[in-house]
Design an enzyme around this catalytic site. Structure first.
Site, PDB file in Angstrom:
ATOM      1  CD  GLU A  21      18.185  66.327 -37.708  1.00 30.14           C
ATOM      2  OE1 GLU A  21      18.243  67.422 -37.743  1.00 30.14           O
ATOM      3  OE2 GLU A  21      17.428  65.590 -38.652  1.00 30.14           O
ATOM      4  CG  ASN A 150      13.308  65.972 -41.292  1.00 29.26           C
ATOM      5  OD1 ASN A 150      13.900  66.668 -40.632  1.00 29.26           O
ATOM      6  ND2 ASN A 150      12.980  64.801 -41.244  1.00 29.26           N
ATOM      7  CG  ASP A 201      17.022  64.479 -42.124  1.00 30.18           C
ATOM      8  OD1 ASP A 201      16.683  65.316 -41.332  1.00 30.18           O
ATOM      9  OD2 ASP A 201      16.983  63.323 -41.927  1.00 30.18           O
TER      10      ASP A 201
END
Length: 294
Positions: A21, A150, A201
């Site tokens: 991430e 997100n 996301d």
């Protein structure tokens, strides 16, 4: 739904991460940075040479912002920290919130030099998280009751912000004060993805205002126009695509992190690239994240 364009890129790092991430690129050093949140690692890749370094962390980091040539700001489950780039030395900078069961998640610097950072429960507890605005050490909660914040990104002029609660899959758009990165109006629906598979996301916004979003569970990068219309889908060779970043000296390439979080042995066998980090293999008109202003 737009047709999916086949993957024509390459693997930047074959190391599988449980939760890759928070990628970003430091143009001054030609270095890409991203996290393995669950594994408490910061990954560093010098793009031209391919030199890779993994830095263990004492916390679950999720977002990195360049401050200057020698310092970085890291958001984590223990708050915000300044990291000395050369030595890795960490010093506490600011607390984000007072929920010990939460961790940081998606975030990005605004063109003004402020930071937006989302928080969430470690087990994605409903409405446990929020999105915060951080400017020169002052932390302000701007959106509450978030489950999985997100898709935080900003228009090139800094006048528009985007975000999502992945639990709802409603991508939101909000007007901002371009000088501060603070909202100056109500958030409205930008794109309703609640009826589509996968989770919205991480996102980046390019120099033309297009939003490039990683679609968790779908192995894809989706591209939206500023009016919310989805115009492209690019395949990623791992199902849990998590976040993109513009890379290269001209910000004209796209890195994508992925994850194997929650996969059992059978799922990982069926998704052998899960957790690897890729370059999408297309030309983009990207731009670099702003430095964070202390």
């Amino acid at each position: 739904m737009t047709d999916t364009i086949a993957f024509n890129g390459r693997t930047l790092c074959a190391t599988p991460l449980e939760l890759g991430e928070g990628p970003t690129f430091d143009a001054a050093t030609g270095t890409a940075w991203w996290f393995n949140i669950i594994g408490r690692e910061l990954h560093e890749l010098h793009l031209e040479s391919g030199r890779k370094t993994v830095h263990p962390l004492p916390f679950m980091g999720s977002v990195l912002a360049v401050i200057d040539g020698g310092r970085q700001l890291i958001a984590s489950d223990q708050g915000l920290f300044i990291r000395e780039t050369a030595t890795g030395t960490l010093s506490a900078y600011a607390s984000i919130e007072d929920k010990p069961g939460n961790r940081s998640n998606d975030g990005r610097t605004h063109p003004s030099g402020s930071l937006w950072i989302g928080t969430m429960g470690r087990s994605a507890e409903a409405k446990s998280g929020a999105i915060y605005h951080v400017a020169r050490g002052t932390v302000t909660r701007i959106f509450a009751d978030m489950t999985i914040p997100n898709s935080i990104c900003f228009s090139p002029d800094g006048a528009t912000g985007y975000f999502v609660d992945t639990d709802l899959n409603h991508i939101m758009r909000v007007p901002l004060d371009a000088a501060t990165g603070l909202p100056n109006g109500e958030a409205v629906l930008f794109a309703d993805e609640s009826g589509s598979p996968g989770g919205v996301d991480g996102s980046v916004c390019d120099a033309e205002g297009l939003i490039w979003n990683a679609r968790w569970g779908e192995g894809a990068i989706d591209v939206y126009q500023p009016d919310g219309v989805k115009i492209h889908r690019f395949a990623v060779p791992a199902t849990q695509s998590s976040c993109p970043a513009f890379i290269g000296p001209a910000a004209d390439r796209l890195l994508v992190t992925t994850a194997f979080q929650g996969m059992d042995g059978a799922a990982r066998k069926a998704d052998p690239n899960a957790g690897q980090t890729f370059e999408l293999g297309i030309a983009v008109k990207g731009r670099f994240d702003a430095a964070y202003l202390l």
